[in-house]
Design an enzyme around this catalytic site. Sequence first.
Site, PDB file in Angstrom:
ATOM      1  NE  ARG A  63      -3.812  -0.277   2.227  1.00  0.00           N
ATOM      2  CZ  ARG A  63      -4.798  -0.523   3.089  1.00  0.00           C
ATOM      3  NH1 ARG A  63      -5.142   0.391   3.973  1.00  0.00           N
ATOM      4  NH2 ARG A  63      -5.437  -1.675   3.064  1.00  0.00           N
ATOM      5  CB  SER A 161      -8.850  -0.141   2.611  1.00  0.00           C
ATOM      6  OG  SER A 161      -9.892  -0.318   3.538  1.00  0.00           O
ATOM      7  CG  ASP A 320     -13.926   0.316   4.144  1.00  0.00           C
ATOM      8  OD1 ASP A 320     -14.797  -0.478   3.758  1.00  0.00           O
ATOM      9  OD2 ASP A 320     -12.768  -0.055   4.430  1.00  0.00           O
ATOM     10  CG  ASP A 322     -11.902  -2.026   0.771  1.00  0.00           C
ATOM     11  OD1 ASP A 322     -12.280  -1.280   1.686  1.00  0.00           O
ATOM     12  OD2 ASP A 322     -11.109  -2.963   0.955  1.00  0.00           O
ATOM     13  CG  ASP A 324     -12.321  -4.079   3.978  1.00  0.00           C
ATOM     14  OD1 ASP A 324     -12.634  -2.886   4.144  1.00  0.00           O
ATOM     15  OD2 ASP A 324     -11.138  -4.478   4.002  1.00  0.00           O
ATOM     16  NE  ARG A 325     -11.031  -0.936   8.583  1.00  0.00           N
ATOM     17  CZ  ARG A 325      -9.963  -1.266   7.877  1.00  0.00           C
ATOM     18  NH1 ARG A 325     -10.021  -1.249   6.562  1.00  0.00           N
ATOM     19  NH2 ARG A 325      -8.830  -1.613   8.480  1.00  0.00           N
ATOM     20  CD  GLU A 422      -9.246  -5.248  12.000  1.00  0.00           C
ATOM     21  OE1 GLU A 422      -8.155  -5.648  12.448  1.00  0.00           O
ATOM     22  OE2 GLU A 422      -9.394  -4.821  10.852  1.00  0.00           O
ATOM     23  CE  LYS A 436     -10.427  -4.750   7.143  1.00  0.00           C
ATOM     24  NZ  LYS A 436      -9.188  -5.567   7.098  1.00  0.00           N
TER      25      LYS A 436
END
Length: 615
Positions: A63, A161, A320, A322, A324-325, A422, A436
């Site tokens: 990243r 992300s 978010d 992408d 995944d959150r 998390e 996630k």
Amino acid sequence: MEASGINFDSGSSELNAKIAEWLQWDKNENTSNEIKSLVKAQEWKVLSGRLLKRLAFGTAGLRGVMQAGFNAMNDLVVIQSAQGLCQYILECYPSAAERQRGIVLGFDGRYNSKRFAELSACVFLTAGIPVWLYSRTVATPFVPFAVQELKAVAGIMVTASHNPKEDNGYKVYWTNSAQIISPHDKNIQAHVLRNLVPLESSWNLDLLRTDQLKDPFDDMYKLYFTKLENNIPKSFIADYNSTSTQRFVYTAMHGVGFPFVDRGFEIAGLQPVKAVKEQRDPDPEFPTVKFPNPEEGKSSLELSIKLANETGCDVILANDPDADRLACAEKDASTGEWRVFTGNELGALLGWWSIRCYREQYPGASLSDCFLLASTVSSKMCRSIADIEGLQFVETLTGFKWMGNKSVELMNQGKTVLFAFEEAIGFMCTPTVLDKDGVSAACQLATMVCYLKVTSNQSLADKLNELYDIYGYHCTITSYHFCYEPVTIERIFNRIRTMDSDAGGYPKAVGANGKYVVQSVRDLTTGYDSAQPDEKALLPASKSSQMITFFFENGAVITLRTSGTEPKIKYYAEMCAKPGQRDWSAARSTLRDMVNCIVEELLEPAKNNLTPRSD
């Protein structure tokens, strides 16, 4: 020295060689000209930072900022990374038949994401490894899901992300569909360094016209939502979702989540979401938010709150970019104020919900082989729930790569993994995706909201308070300071380790006159743990990141750590009360004071020019 018709001499033979390499290898006109311009301007310091360092596989694969240089995300670095990963796969799977299982590639809506995925595909196709390349933007969970369902050898998701628009990344999943951990990350990096010269074929997008390239979208889309529906008890869909008039405001934060959450709600029998139109579709500029990250709280949810107030909705769901959150906010019916739940609070709610769903689907089944997981910096509320309800609880290092791989290990032992989370608003509601997943989490949380309203007329806040009564109040404070200088970060943590010569170097107390006494210290950077007889930490240590945890005599636990993907020093604090204990304000006040002491005395934000979180 001369390269590509440009005469230059930086005064460093090492830098000269790297400049020449870049100009020889890079076939992207934009990034090639970027380096040429820096050479002509004799920006040797800038060039040293760009070319003498290299992005390395770490917490989330790769990243970094999108710009020219080996220390950034660009065509050449992506090709080199793909070539290294490809060679590692060839080494791990010498059988051509095994390699025919292929590799899964996906991308989000950021600048260059599709191109980076396509260039990577060319590398694997050249090596005879079939590629499952999603033809359109997908939520990150769809890559590990496809790796698992297609039994692929690996997967790559091109995403940064929730990072700023200038960044992109390269998230790698191994054959078990979990994110890579050691030794794979180090082995991949070693193979990258041995395969830096880009093959001509790696630049040739014409290679994508082959029957070795397939689009898994339709099959995976259908299968994902079939499994999502199966993971929500049928009675809940029929009795609560389908009969509820509850509506939700939803924001994709200019990302890819909307079509997936929209379909998920339809499958789960929920009312369609009221999407924030300005943020519904992918936009790599992220024009309406300072940071495209729902972790930022109310500052990132202004448009969502505005729409919710206008439409009379009392719950907001946010992914978010992408997807995944998942973040969630709820309006207090009595005050009209919006409460943005922390990741720890949502983890407690969804942890309880996972048990409720399991009991509904398997009445009378024992919970003794069922597991809840959380990272070490997350609230231990799930441990308290597990202790009382008869489940098992496992703590892992920070990051879903650890929880995903631990879940694989547990399932291979015949165990049932119900939930993992998390505090950074990441939730794995079932092991259907071993990472996630903000899409399934949104559908599960929305179902919980409908269930609570119909069965007990409770809000999420009401339910959370009830859980605190039953399992004990868990007060948590999490936040961070930005620090853009690695040297400063290293100095801060080295100072912490040498503050008191009589306590192994670490501070024995914080606060005026040693108000808060430290009982023990665990340093997962060095592997030290003063609470263990041999002073060796039970969790694995990693020198690549900073992480120190203080256990205080009053029961509080506070961790300081650096982020693996952003220039942040994060802190996590928790104070746990016993079940039935209602003096929550005292615990909150004490913990807040302790956090202030830790920040001021150990991080010294003014002295070290640290920037606090905006919200």
